[in-house]
Design an enzyme around this catalytic site. Structure first.
Site, short mmCIF file in Angstrom:
data_model
loop_
_atom_site.label_atom_id
_atom_site.label_comp_id
_atom_site.label_asym_id
_atom_site.label_seq_id
_atom_site.Cartn_x
_atom_site.Cartn_y
_atom_site.Cartn_z
N CYS A 192 20.33 49.41 48.92
CA CYS A 192 20.76 49.33 47.51
C CYS A 192 20.87 47.88 47.04
CB CYS A 192 22.08 50.06 47.32
SG CYS A 192 23.41 49.52 48.40
N HIS A 193 20.93 46.93 47.97
CA HIS A 193 20.98 45.50 47.58
C HIS A 193 19.69 45.05 46.92
CE1 HIS A 193 19.22 45.52 51.62
NE2 HIS A 193 18.59 44.41 51.27
N GLU A 251 16.09 38.26 53.09
CA GLU A 251 14.78 38.90 53.06
C GLU A 251 13.73 37.96 52.48
OE1 GLU A 251 14.86 42.87 51.45
OE2 GLU A 251 16.49 43.47 52.79
N TYR A 305 16.89 49.21 38.13
CA TYR A 305 17.48 50.54 38.04
C TYR A 305 16.54 51.48 37.27
CZ TYR A 305 21.78 48.44 39.72
OH TYR A 305 22.72 47.78 40.49
N ASN A 333 26.32 54.61 47.41
CA ASN A 333 25.50 54.64 48.62
C ASN A 333 26.40 54.42 49.83
OD1 ASN A 333 23.67 54.24 50.69
ND2 ASN A 333 22.85 52.33 49.86
#
Length: 167
Positions: A127-128, A154, A96, A119
């Site tokens: 945002c993950h 990912e 953040y 979001n």
């Protein structure tokens, strides 16, 4: 406004909402604050053909960046945060604080967290990929289990043991 549902096969069903301007909302089945559907909205699966194809490719590990018309609404601050989220590379995690620094306000860490939580287009605006500076998973509209699954997807697709971290 149009809507439809999409089964990801990985994190459950998403509700997609859009109009001619672009994709407006993506809601998880587990959303804490789901989008309120208006009676005038029409279910239109065909309207979401491109979005579904790209989401399917993403969840199959075949797509790393979305190319869809997006039309999220939010405050100017939220819009700046969401723009920065869109720059976090696939398979990379950011803090953040990193996002706050990128918007030019390093003291706005909590406000960044608030914008991240609002979001309207999770997955597409990633945002993950934002976690605590200490590496801890923190709040996520779909729940921490879904956030973890997306991070793992990912990581597996990148073929690495760890996600790269932007502090």
């Amino acid at each position: 406004m149009f809507y439809d549902h999409f089964d990801t096969g990985v994190i459950g069903t998403l509700t997609l909402v859009a109009d001619e301007a672009g994709l407006r909302h993506i809601d998880f089945a587990t959303a804490k604050h789901p989008t309120k559907m208006a009676p005038s909205w029409k279910k239109n699966p065909g309207f979401f053909k491109a979005a579904k194809a790209q989401l399917r490719a993403y969840f199959n590990g075949e797509l790393r960046a979305f190319d869809l018309p997006l039309a999220p609404t939010g405050t100017p601050f939220q819009q700046r945060v969401w723009q920065v989220l869109g720059t976090i590379p696939y398979g990379t995690l950011a803090s953040y604080r990193w996002v706050a620094e990128k918007i030019g306000n390093p003291k706005a860490v909590r406000a960044v967290g608030g914008a991240n939580a609002r979001n309207p287009l999770p997955v597409v605006i990633p945002c993950h990929r934002v976690i605590g500076r200490n590496g801890a998973l923190t709040g996520f509209g779909g729940g921490l289990e879904i956030k973890q699954r997306m991070i793992e997807l990912e990581k597996a697709t990148c073929g690495t043991n760890d996600n790269r971290m932007l502090l």
